[in-house]
Design a protein around this motif. Structure first.
Motif, PDB file in Angstrom:
ATOM      1  N   GLY A  68      -0.819  19.424  -1.500  1.00  0.00           N
ATOM      2  CA  GLY A  68      -0.349  18.557  -2.581  1.00  0.00           C
ATOM      3  C   GLY A  68      -0.785  17.118  -2.416  1.00  0.00           C
ATOM      4  O   GLY A  68      -1.109  16.440  -3.382  1.00  0.00           O
ATOM      5  N   ALA A  69      -0.775  16.614  -1.187  1.00  0.00           N
ATOM      6  CA  ALA A  69      -1.134  15.208  -0.956  1.00  0.00           C
ATOM      7  C   ALA A  69      -1.882  15.093   0.370  1.00  0.00           C
ATOM      8  O   ALA A  69      -1.639  15.850   1.297  1.00  0.00           O
ATOM      9  CB  ALA A  69       0.119  14.338  -0.930  1.00  0.00           C
ATOM     10  N   VAL A  70      -2.789  14.144   0.407  1.00  0.00           N
ATOM     11  CA  VAL A  70      -3.591  13.922   1.616  1.00  0.00           C
ATOM     12  C   VAL A  70      -3.606  12.427   1.887  1.00  0.00           C
ATOM     13  O   VAL A  70      -3.746  11.618   0.967  1.00  0.00           O
ATOM     14  CB  VAL A  70      -5.034  14.437   1.418  1.00  0.00           C
ATOM     15  N   CYS A  71      -3.454  12.060   3.150  1.00  0.00           N
ATOM     16  CA  CYS A  71      -3.341  10.642   3.479  1.00  0.00           C
ATOM     17  C   CYS A  71      -4.646  10.079   4.031  1.00  0.00           C
ATOM     18  O   CYS A  71      -5.082  10.429   5.121  1.00  0.00           O
ATOM     19  CB  CYS A  71      -2.226  10.430   4.502  1.00  0.00           C
ATOM     20  N   ARG A  72      -5.267   9.250   3.249  1.00  0.00           N
ATOM     21  CA  ARG A  72      -6.429   8.477   3.698  1.00  0.00           C
ATOM     22  C   ARG A  72      -6.195   7.039   3.291  1.00  0.00           C
ATOM     23  O   ARG A  72      -5.487   6.776   2.313  1.00  0.00           O
ATOM     24  CB  ARG A  72      -7.706   8.980   3.030  1.00  0.00           C
ATOM     25  N   LEU A  73      -6.822   6.128   4.007  1.00  0.00           N
ATOM     26  CA  LEU A  73      -6.622   4.720   3.693  1.00  0.00           C
ATOM     27  C   LEU A  73      -7.340   4.366   2.404  1.00  0.00           C
ATOM     28  O   LEU A  73      -8.496   4.746   2.204  1.00  0.00           O
ATOM     29  CB  LEU A  73      -7.162   3.842   4.824  1.00  0.00           C
ATOM     30  N   ARG A  74      -6.648   3.644   1.530  1.00  0.00           N
ATOM     31  CA  ARG A  74      -7.288   3.139   0.318  1.00  0.00           C
ATOM     32  C   ARG A  74      -8.362   2.121   0.723  1.00  0.00           C
ATOM     33  O   ARG A  74      -8.324   1.547   1.815  1.00  0.00           O
ATOM     34  CB  ARG A  74      -6.242   2.457  -0.577  1.00  0.00           C
ATOM     35  N   ALA A  75      -9.306   1.871  -0.198  1.00  0.00           N
ATOM     36  CA  ALA A  75     -10.443   0.983   0.103  1.00  0.00           C
ATOM     37  C   ALA A  75      -9.980  -0.368   0.643  1.00  0.00           C
ATOM     38  O   ALA A  75     -10.538  -0.899   1.610  1.00  0.00           O
ATOM     39  CB  ALA A  75     -11.278   0.790  -1.159  1.00  0.00           C
ATOM     40  N   SER A  76      -8.919  -0.897   0.042  1.00  0.00           N
ATOM     41  CA  SER A  76      -8.465  -2.238   0.434  1.00  0.00           C
ATOM     42  C   SER A  76      -7.835  -2.258   1.821  1.00  0.00           C
ATOM     43  O   SER A  76      -7.529  -3.322   2.341  1.00  0.00           O
ATOM     44  CB  SER A  76      -7.443  -2.731  -0.586  1.00  0.00           C
TER      45      SER A  76
END
Ligand code: ADP
Length: 536
Positions: free
Chosen positions: A330-338
């Motif tokens: 359902g969800a995956v944690c990766r760092l947003r670009a910022s």
């Protein structure tokens, strides 16, 4: 545009032609490793479809498996749906009563099982009205007899017609069936369609998702009997990623050896697997330089574990959230670009969140009145989701209360908050929430905090009934060997930095144990812990 069918046989056809030479490595019970290619998989699947037909399996029938992760299981993953049947993966760790319940409920026509697991299936033989056929897959287990009356997989394959006869399956036809592991209640069946599994495969391959591509060599430790191994086998075939199927030996040395010898780039499983592997690798260095990411999900990946893998081995942990009802990712944690340039210490609390909903899945949080809560990273409520691979009902539960809200969102039973950047953070399961003096204590946050102590290997926190307060927190802690033994007072002192005094477990509620009970899918078994507390 054309209305083309999204079916699993299309994934196989593509893999066998485009990625003909890419490998599926499989390790047996005896640690012997064999390899086949996607090109070789296809005629095996064609034969297996004919085996199923010769056994009298008809479209819509349930074809059960009771097996570890290996090549024959992969063949079944494709053959059953490709001839119109429904692949039903049975959890090999079910208690006998649950196993009987599920097999009877699903009305399985046939069960394919590993010879080493034959003893676990014996309870099924005692049912006078049993109707399923048993097919034994020889995994080289010494001294284990097949069940009486079983047929032999390779004999059937050798005798089968090799003509390839795919059916023109409807993309909305059922392809696979999994039961929830029943961590919080009775197991319930979730029926996946060809289309939902296909779209789920696309979803988990995306770059900001699990990023499975042809360049990867993927080792799913997550069992193929649990939520389709998180969809990884189908995703690998779709993209031509090499697949490494580890068989039954998935702790310590055999797991480390396999990562090293097969140059695995991505592996996935529950936190306890990688807690143990981390400890093992610290003591027994291996060349794991091929590893580019470690996907951890199924229960909360503690921040301390994420940090340990980064610090000690330079391997990023990708935290993922899912459930059987979501096919399951359902969800995956990766760092947003910022966030890429943040210091590791600032990144860690973000990486420990459950992540951003995978494209095609929508998520929201409802407060107690059922209204959407603000995405402020603070307000918690029940997490609800919707999307093309989210269940709308349970198998054969027509007439039962719907798991959906009135406007069609699936109620996950998880308690979460969502922050302005779209990250979902779970604080609990509804049934695990500790309610003390009318306020909530997050068992997940407290577990994570305790597991952040260097002297702690694992910890689980549950509510203990309390006459005045309703419930109080009780912690079960496994000390880490080779470190200074910590005490209950140490645990309280450590927690006092982040929790209010009234939330802290009292000394008598901090139990040091040798090991935590785990469910069949490797999660802390809170039902067992609660039962143990009541009995004491
Ligand atoms: P069961 O509900 O029987 O445990 P599942 O394997 O489907 O079977 O479990 C889904 C549940 O596992 C989720 O609803 C959630 O509570 C928990 N879970 C899954 N992934 C995570 C995660 N990354 N962090 C915290 N909890 C998780």
């Amino acid at each position: 545009m054309m209305d083309s069918r999204l079916t699993l046989d299309a994934i196989l056809r593509r893999a066998s032609r485009v990625y003909a030479d890419k490998r599926i490595v499989s390790r047996g019970n005896d640690l012997a490793v064999s390899a086949a290619t996607y090109a070789e998989l296809r005629p095996r699947v064609a034969r297996l479809m004919n085996v199923l037909r010769s056994l009298g399996v008809k479209p819509g029938d349930r074809v059960a498996t009771f097996a570890w992760n290996h090549a024959r299981h992969m063949e079944l993953y494709f053959a059953a749906p490709a001839m119109g049947a429904i692949l039903h993966t049975l959890n090999i760790r079910l208690a006998p009563g649950q196993l009987r319940f599920i097999v009877d409920h699903a009305e399985d026509a046939v069960i394919f099982y590993d010879r080493s697991l034959a003893p676990n299936l014996r309870p099924l033989l005692e049912r006078p009205d049993r109707r399923e056929a048993f097919i034994c897959m020889d995994d080289g287990a010494p001294d284990v007899e097949p069940l009486p009356g079983s047929l032999e997989y390779e004999v059937l394959m050798a005798e089968a017609d090799d003509a390839e006869r795919f059916i023109d399956a409807d993309e909305n036809a059922a392809a696979a069936l999994c039961y929830t592991s029943g961590t919080t209640g009775d197991p319930k069946g979730v029926l996946y369609t060809h289309r939902s599994l296909y779209l789920h495969s696309v979803g988990i391959c995306m770059a900001d998702s699990l990023a499975i591509s042809e360049c990867e060599t993927v080792l799913p430790v997550v069992p193929m009997f649990h939520a389709n191994a998180w969809g990884i086998p189908y995703a690998c075939a779709l993209t031509g990623a090499s697949l490494v199927l580890p068989g039954p030996h998935v702790v310590g040395k055999p797991l480390a050896d396999l990562i090293e010898s097969e140059r695995v780039t991505l592996t996935a499983g529950v936190p306890s697997v990688y807690t143990v592997l981390h400890q093992y690798l610290r003591q027994h260095p291996h060349d794991i330089s091929s590893l580019r990411s470690l996907v951890i999900g199924g229960s909360a990946a503690p921040a301390a574990l994420i940090e340990a893998w980064r610090r000690d081995f330079g391997v990023p942990v990708i935290h993922a959230w899912g459930m059987t009802e979501l096919s399951p990712v359902g969800a995956v944690c990766r760092l947003r670009a910022s966030m890429q340039d943040l210091e590791p210490a600032e990144q860690l609390p973000i990486l420990a969140k459950q992540g951003i909903p995978v494209p095609m899945v929508e998520a929201d949080v409802l407060d107690e009145s059922g209204a959407p809560a603000p995405w402020d990273g603070k307000t918690t409520g029940e997490l609800v989701v919707r999307g093309p691979w989210v269940a709308r009902a349970y198998y054969k539960e027509e007439g039962a209360p719907s798991p959906l809200t009135d406007d069609g969102w699936f109620r996950t039973g998880d308690v979460a908050r969502i922050d302005p950047q779209g990250y979902v953070e779970l604080t609990d399961r509804k049934k695990d929430v500790i309610k003390s003096r009318g306020e909530w204590i997050s068992s997940v946050e407290m577990e994570n905090a305790v597991m952040g102590m260097p002297g702690v290997l694992e910890a689980a926190v549950i509510g203990r009934p309390h006459a005045l307060r309703g419930e109080v927190a009780a912690a079960f802690v496994v000390r880490r060997s080779g470190t200074e033994p910590i005490t209950g007072a140490d645990v309280r002192d450590h927690l006092a930095a982040t929790f209010a005094r009234w939330q802290l477990p009292r000394l008598k509620d901090i139990h040091f144990v040798d090991a935590l009970p785990k469910t069949g899918t490797g999660k802390f078994d809170k039902k067992a812990l609660r039962a143990g507390l009541q009995a004491s």
